[in-house]
Design an enzyme around this catalytic site. Structure first.
Site: not given
Ligand code: HPA
Length: 234
Positions: A20, A24, A43, A87, A90, A179, A203-204, A217
């Site tokens: 994304g 990266r 862009r 793809r 995260s 995601e 990632s979370d 990360r």
């Molecule tokens: N929500 C949506 N997309 C994401 C998230 C999330 O918590 N973390 C990483 N991409």
């Protein structure tokens, strides 16, 4: 050249990894490819082409969300002849069995809507990964020291979600992570007969509130890039 990709014909490889974040894409190209050359900066959505173990490969940023992803994927497939799109991104974990830093290889991608909803209308198409790519990615992940899950993910249209009940239903139905791009990748791969796969690093976490610090990360992201590259050329 297309509206959103300034590369010349032939400057983009048939295999394209799509993070994304455009920065990266730059980091992955500089870290994992030989002879990487920048081929797009329209862009600021950076794209690079180089080689991995002698195989030509591009890494092109997609932006966040399915509308942005769909623009780049459409142009890569229809104008630049891409045959394999992977793809690398995260996600937020949605199960207790999934931890931050884990890698998820997405067998399917559920959604409420995608840019393709306008053509599917009442039809609930089941967006799924290319089987050979999925199998190769699982094999590549198994030879690495990274916890990997294979299953369904949820491609959401919102990061700041006002409908927590939707996440609850996804969790209840075994979805591993959330995601914002994979479902449209799988729709387009099916439509144009190319190979599509989404690999995401957690990632979370939606259930624990944990989030991976920026420095950590990178390492998890590196494992995922190598899994994607090994799978593409298996
Ligand atoms: N929500 C949506 N997309 C994401 C998230 C999330 O918590 N973390 C990483 N991409």
């Amino acid at each position: 050249m297309t509206i959103h990709i300034g590369a010349e014909p032939g400057q983009i490889a048939e295999t394209v990894l799509m993070p994304g974040d455009p920065l990266r894409a730059k980091w992955a190209a500089e870290t994992f490819l030989e002879d990487a050359e920048q081929v797009n900066n329209t862009r600021g959505m950076l794209g690079f082409t180089g080689t991995y173990k002698g195989n030509r490969v591009s890494i092109q940023g997609s932006g966040m969300g399915m509308p942005s992803f769909s623009i780049y994927a459409n142009e890569l497939i229809r104008d630049f002849g891409a045959k394999t799109l992977i793809r690398i991104g995260s996600c937020g974990g949605m199960q207790d069995s999934v931890s931050v830093r884990d890698v998820i290889i997405a067998m399917t991608a559920s959604s409420v809507s995608t840019p393709s909803s306008t053509i599917f209308r009442e039809f609930n198409f089941a967006p799924c990964a290319d089987w050979a790519l999925l199998r190769a990615a699982v094999a590549a992940a198994e030879s690495r020291d990274v916890t990997t899950h294979v299953g369904g993910i949820y491609s959401s249209d919102t990061f700041y979600d006002e409908r927590p009940d939707l996440n609850e239903q996804m969790t209840r139905h075994g979805i591993l992570g959330v995601e914002m791009e994979a479902a449209e990748l799988y729709n387009l791969a099916a439509r144009y007969g190319i190979r599509g796969l989404a690999i995401v690093t957690v990632s979370d976490h939606l259930l624990t509130g944990e989030a991976l610090p920026a420095d950590q990360r990178e390492r998890s992201f590196g494992d995922m890039v190598e899994i994607a590259l090994e799978a593409a050329f298996a």
